[in-house]
Design a protein around this motif. Structure first.
Motif, PDB file in Angstrom:
ATOM      1  N   VAL A  67     -43.311   2.459 -23.184  1.00 51.30           N
ATOM      2  CA  VAL A  67     -44.788   3.010 -23.756  1.00 51.30           C
ATOM      3  C   VAL A  67     -45.885   3.436 -22.889  1.00 51.30           C
ATOM      4  CG1 VAL A  67     -46.476   2.388 -25.551  1.00 51.30           C
ATOM      5  CG2 VAL A  67     -44.365   1.232 -25.459  1.00 51.30           C
ATOM      6  N   LEU A  68     -46.004   4.883 -23.033  1.00 48.91           N
ATOM      7  CA  LEU A  68     -46.985   5.504 -22.000  1.00 48.91           C
ATOM      8  C   LEU A  68     -48.473   5.634 -22.607  1.00 48.91           C
ATOM      9  CD1 LEU A  68     -45.049   8.198 -20.441  1.00 48.91           C
ATOM     10  CD2 LEU A  68     -45.092   6.205 -19.642  1.00 48.91           C
TER      11      LEU A  68
ATOM     12  N   VAL B 205     -48.826   7.312 -26.458  1.00 44.60           N
ATOM     13  CA  VAL B 205     -50.090   6.970 -27.189  1.00 44.60           C
ATOM     14  C   VAL B 205     -50.885   8.049 -26.416  1.00 44.60           C
ATOM     15  CG1 VAL B 205     -51.982   5.401 -27.468  1.00 44.60           C
ATOM     16  CG2 VAL B 205     -49.323   4.565 -27.278  1.00 44.60           C
ATOM     17  N   ALA B 206     -51.300   8.648 -27.646  1.00 44.92           N
ATOM     18  CA  ALA B 206     -52.428   9.981 -27.578  1.00 44.92           C
ATOM     19  C   ALA B 206     -52.206  10.625 -26.099  1.00 44.92           C
ATOM     20  CB  ALA B 206     -53.966   9.141 -27.421  1.00 44.92           C
TER      21      ALA B 206
ATOM     22  N   TRP C 217     -48.836  17.067 -27.628  1.00 49.23           N
ATOM     23  CA  TRP C 217     -47.492  16.987 -27.879  1.00 49.23           C
ATOM     24  C   TRP C 217     -46.871  17.677 -29.019  1.00 49.23           C
ATOM     25  CZ3 TRP C 217     -44.298  15.110 -24.398  1.00 49.23           C
ATOM     26  CH2 TRP C 217     -42.943  14.777 -24.812  1.00 49.23           C
ATOM     27  N   PRO C 218     -45.895  18.274 -28.885  1.00 51.46           N
ATOM     28  CA  PRO C 218     -44.834  18.653 -27.833  1.00 51.46           C
ATOM     29  C   PRO C 218     -45.486  19.195 -26.603  1.00 51.46           C
ATOM     30  CG  PRO C 218     -44.102  19.929 -29.633  1.00 51.46           C
ATOM     31  CD  PRO C 218     -45.020  19.291 -30.157  1.00 51.46           C
ATOM     32  N   SER C 219     -44.591  19.022 -25.288  1.00 48.11           N
ATOM     33  CA  SER C 219     -45.057  19.541 -24.154  1.00 48.11           C
ATOM     34  C   SER C 219     -44.077  20.318 -23.504  1.00 48.11           C
ATOM     35  CB  SER C 219     -45.697  18.533 -23.351  1.00 48.11           C
ATOM     36  OG  SER C 219     -45.681  18.763 -22.050  1.00 48.11           O
ATOM     37  N   ALA C 220     -44.325  21.592 -23.298  1.00 47.75           N
ATOM     38  CA  ALA C 220     -43.272  22.406 -22.562  1.00 47.75           C
ATOM     39  C   ALA C 220     -43.165  21.785 -21.077  1.00 47.75           C
ATOM     40  CB  ALA C 220     -43.865  24.013 -22.381  1.00 47.75           C
TER      41      ALA C 220
ATOM     42  N   ALA D  16     -39.039  11.258 -28.680  1.00 46.55           N
ATOM     43  CA  ALA D  16     -40.211  10.411 -28.490  1.00 46.55           C
ATOM     44  C   ALA D  16     -41.248  10.313 -29.691  1.00 46.55           C
ATOM     45  CB  ALA D  16     -40.953  11.154 -27.378  1.00 46.55           C
ATOM     46  N   THR D  17     -41.834   9.257 -29.736  1.00 45.87           N
ATOM     47  CA  THR D  17     -42.531   9.044 -30.917  1.00 45.87           C
ATOM     48  C   THR D  17     -43.946   8.988 -30.525  1.00 45.87           C
ATOM     49  OG1 THR D  17     -41.881   6.876 -30.649  1.00 45.87           O
ATOM     50  CG2 THR D  17     -40.940   7.927 -32.438  1.00 45.87           C
ATOM     51  N   LEU D  18     -44.954   9.276 -31.403  1.00 43.54           N
ATOM     52  CA  LEU D  18     -46.269   9.742 -30.992  1.00 43.54           C
ATOM     53  C   LEU D  18     -47.278   8.671 -31.765  1.00 43.54           C
ATOM     54  CD1 LEU D  18     -47.949  11.807 -29.296  1.00 43.54           C
ATOM     55  CD2 LEU D  18     -48.224  13.226 -31.257  1.00 43.54           C
TER      56      LEU D  18
END
Lengths: 269, 269
Positions: free
Chosen positions: A18-19, A46-47, A52-55, A71-73
């Protein structure tokens, strides 16, 4: 150091990573890569500051696309931890909190035991520059502390996840032992878990208990004055966090809080 | 030679890290950073493709400047290994050579032993894309093999050095033992005890808390019906007993119970 065999089945079911409020997409990507190297797959964001998404994340993941895609947001750390029973907060700084402090090897061994018992677990990492806030650390059950050279102690997100992942992979595969005894499937922990008649409480249940109790204590004036409230709340949360409560325990405690409070409310004219 | 350079005196005497024909300056920099994290300082570069010194390397080193500044440059792998007694070749692939294959933990432990005996040792890593050639591996005494997820086995230079460095640091400092062997100064137990600001609660204090809570719960009717009361009381006592409460925790919990109860009583007509 090449040699990727994509025909081999991927390892799943390991601890989540978890980031909390990561800043750079690139760091999310290198973290995903480190997870892939050691068979971790559940990435929770998390936020993320840059969206997100991110190239940038995908590029830095160097092919670990299934982790980026999966990945879940979440808006809050509470949300990201909701379904988990045990969380390690990765932090280098001393926190004035009574929580077990574990090395990567100890944390990984503990994850193996917990997961075998049916729990969902995670490591939680904070923002690149500032790390986890005290309020975020409070939600964790233990501290993950990686021993490093004190003259150059800063590890980035991907480095920290790589080292935890390495220990996790060793612990699950029995690989890489020398003087270290690989964590056995039956430890003191497992014996303790056997005693539980019900499963460990999830973070959602724990947070539900905390907020219930805090509402009542706000109502009675216990959490007064306001400038002391945050520290008092952290203190009380840590006290219960330390207990490894089961879902039944949480029900019992909420019953106690409700009972004391209901009686009070019934008598309000 | 790096070992004679007095600018590298922060933590010295550890294994050298030899990069054979590294391609990108950035990878040299992240490798230097990983070395700094775990107290390694002797970086040796064999014919870096993009030249040396390298601004990209310095930038990627994120402050590990003394390692970049102290790096030594060689034309050949033979030259870079010349003064060493024992070398581990980092490689993922099977080499069909009769050499001991070691894990990072084993290699680090072996380095400690060798260095204590007066030897100079190193790990040797090959080009980013292709790894070490067989001719380079031949020069090594043992293989360093890092166990990774076979579905995503590629580790970059800095990741490989980070993991070896982590094990080296553990081996030299006695830090971070496995779950089964926690006699180090940072074992979970010791750290947890250090964190306690107050002593563990005595049994008298625990019983005081229990009886206080149970009086209030009798009053609100929570411990009803009478035939179930003994089991409910045991349950609640066990719940708190499991927590290893400090005397401060007990005061906090009694404060909570008192606060809820006082508020309730005030409202009894």
């Amino acid at each position: 150091m090449a040699g990727t065999d994509s025909t081999q089945s991927r390892i799943s079911g390991g601890p989540a990573v978890v980031l909390a409020e990561p800043q750079l997409g690139e760091n999310i990507g290198t973290t995903a890569r480190a997870m892939a190297n050691f068979g971790l797959s559940d990435l929770r964001l998390v936020a993320p500051r840059d969206g997100w998404p991110s190239a940038a994340a995908r590029k830095a993941a160097s092919g670990a696309d299934w982790i980026i895609d999966g990945a879940t947001l979440f808006d809050t750390v509470e949300g990201a931890l909701g379904d988990l029973q045990y969380v390690f907060a990765a932090t280098a700084r001393d926190r004035d909190m009574v929580k077990p402090v574990t090395t990567p090897a100890q944390a990984a061994g503990h994850c193996v035991t917990r997961i075998a018992a049916g729990d969902k677990v995670a490591i939680l990492l904070g923002r690149e520059r500032t790390g986890l806030t005290n309020d975020q650390v409070v939600l964790a059950d233990a501290i993950l502390s990686i021993p490093v050279n004190p003259a150059f102690a800063s590890l980035n997100l991907a480095q920290a996840v790589l080292i935890f992942g390495y220990e996790w992979f060793r612990a699950t595969t029995g690989n890489g032992g020398s003087t270290d005894v690989p964590p056995s499937p039956v430890s003191a922990d497992a014996a303790m878990l056997d005693l539980y008649k019900t499963r460990r409480a999830t973070k959602i249940e724990m947070i539900g208990l905390f907020e219930h109790l805090e509402r009542e204590l706000d109502d009675t004036g216990f959490l007064y004055p306001p400038e002391k409230r945050p520290a008092m709340v952290r203190n009380i949360r840590n006290l219960f966090q330390r207990t490894e409560l089961t879902e039944q325990d949480v029900r019992t405690l909420r019953g106690i809080v409700a009972s004391l409070s209901r009686a009070r409310r019934r008598r309000i004219p």
